[in-house]
Design a protein around this motif. Structure first.
Motif, mmCIF file in Angstrom:
data_model
loop_
_atom_site.group_PDB
_atom_site.id
_atom_site.type_symbol
_atom_site.label_atom_id
_atom_site.label_comp_id
_atom_site.label_asym_id
_atom_site.label_seq_id
_atom_site.Cartn_x
_atom_site.Cartn_y
_atom_site.Cartn_z
ATOM 1 N N UNK A 46 0.809 -1.212 -0.015
ATOM 2 C CA UNK A 46 -0.102 0.010 -0.062
ATOM 3 C C UNK A 46 0.868 1.248 0.106
ATOM 4 N N UNK A 47 1.808 1.474 0.953
ATOM 5 C CA UNK A 47 2.515 2.578 1.130
ATOM 6 C C UNK A 47 3.735 2.388 0.047
ATOM 7 N N UNK A 51 10.087 0.804 -1.926
ATOM 8 C CA UNK A 51 10.154 0.599 -3.508
ATOM 9 C C UNK A 51 10.161 1.932 -4.198
ATOM 10 N N UNK A 52 9.397 2.907 -3.594
ATOM 11 C CA UNK A 52 9.352 4.206 -4.157
ATOM 12 C C UNK A 52 10.733 4.917 -3.895
ATOM 13 N N UNK A 76 5.884 -7.255 -2.955
ATOM 14 C CA UNK A 76 4.908 -8.405 -2.724
ATOM 15 C C UNK A 76 3.817 -8.217 -2.046
ATOM 16 N N UNK A 77 2.697 -8.145 -2.602
ATOM 17 C CA UNK A 77 1.471 -7.524 -1.888
ATOM 18 C C UNK A 77 0.513 -8.895 -1.550
ATOM 19 N N UNK A 78 -0.419 -8.586 -0.581
ATOM 20 C CA UNK A 78 -1.444 -9.529 0.172
ATOM 21 C C UNK A 78 -2.061 -10.125 -0.827
ATOM 22 N N UNK A 114 5.240 -4.230 6.548
ATOM 23 C CA UNK A 114 4.292 -2.892 7.028
ATOM 24 C C UNK A 114 4.165 -2.612 8.425
ATOM 25 N N UNK A 115 3.747 -1.591 8.748
ATOM 26 C CA UNK A 115 3.441 -1.461 10.300
ATOM 27 C C UNK A 115 2.562 -1.624 10.919
ATOM 28 N N UNK A 116 2.042 -3.035 10.326
ATOM 29 C CA UNK A 116 0.770 -3.615 11.285
ATOM 30 C C UNK A 116 1.004 -4.982 11.168
ATOM 31 N N UNK A 117 0.188 -5.595 11.766
ATOM 32 C CA UNK A 117 0.046 -7.251 11.667
ATOM 33 C C UNK A 117 -0.258 -7.690 10.443
ATOM 34 N N UNK A 118 0.373 -8.311 9.584
ATOM 35 C CA UNK A 118 -0.234 -9.147 8.619
ATOM 36 C C UNK A 118 0.283 -10.496 8.449
#
Length: 264
Positions: A46-47, A51-52, A76-78, A114-118
């Motif tokens: 998402x953010x 990569x950017x 690599x996306x969810x 990411x800054x959350x639990x995935x």
């Protein structure tokens, strides 16, 4: 002799705003600065901060900027599958494909979480040879590791994140892999040696014995760490440094990379 698989460095926590992607980028360039081959997997689809940053680096060179070292990288996306089981299977496959693409050709794979639990983040933590967890220089961020007594700095209760890291360590042990090296890094350090800084330092020294991580100083709050983002550069890429602050920043980054103990 067959080449060993790449050493996996995971930069992760479950709290936003800790300078995680900035730290990841400086670790990446710090390894490149040591003539190591590096690949990057950005799990924050998402953010895409890392990569950017790397895309900006490519654009800088394409527009006539000085040639700088580049890592290979991918996002690599969810999975978006409707069933949890299917999402988890697809996430495992996606991450493994990314690792397989790079692991024989580079020395290091840096994974930015990411800054959350995935589920993807938990998978990455379980694969980490070295886990780097950045914390802002505050007691608020210490909650990421555990509930700390205000008087004794003793851990009263472990956080969900710490428990997840311990589960990752158990997984590695059960898989016959070497122990994970967990490194907690203070970021955005204030220039002044304030009372708060000393208290946070004492708390982390106490915590590292209980939770079993290595605590190392990180990067101070410096404009140079942010202002180079549009060009995709870091202070290590600058041909000339024009101030004592920039000299100090360059040494900070190199000291941080050295403290990870991943380069022989």
């Amino acid at each position: 002799m067959d080449k060993k698989d790449a050493h996996i460095i995971v930069v992760g926590n479950e709290k936003g705003g800790t300078g995680k992607s900035t730290l990841a980028m400086h670790i990446i360039v710090g390894l490149l600065d040591k003539a190591k081959k590096v690949a990057v997997i950005d799990l924050d689809a998402r953010q895409k901060s890392v990569a950017r940053y790397l895309q900006n680096r490519q654009t800088f060179m394409a527009n006539g900027g000085t040639k700088v070292a580049m890592p290979a990288f991918k996002v690599v996306g969810q999975s978006t599958a409707s069933l949890v089981k299917d999402r988890e299977v697809e996430d495992q496959q996606s991450l493994q494909e990314g690792l397989d693409e790079f692991k024989r050709d580079v020395d290091f794979i840096v994974i930015d979480c990411p800054g959350n639990d995935t589920y993807l983040s938990r998978l990455a933590h379980a694969l980490a040879d070295t886990l780097v967890t950045p914390l802002n220089d505050s007691f608020i961020d210490l909650d990421l590791l555990g509930e700390v007594s205000a008087d004794s700095f003793q851990v009263k209760k472990l956080s969900f994140y710490t428990e997840m890291v311990w589960d990752s360590r158990k997984f590695r042990s059960a898989s016959g892999k070497p122990p994970m090296d967990w490194v907690v890094v203070r970021t955005r350090l204030a220039s002044l040696d304030s009372r708060n800084n000393k208290r946070v330092h004492s708390a982390l020294e106490s915590l590292q014995k209980r939770i079993m991580f290595r605590y190392v100083p990180g990067l101070y709050e410096r404009v140079i760490y942010k202002e180079l983002f549009p060009s995709g550069l870091t202070v290590l890429d600058l041909e000339k440094v024009n101030s004592l602050s920039h000299v100090a920043a360059r040494q900070e980054v190199r000291s941080l990379v050295d403290s990870l103990n991943v380069v022989e």
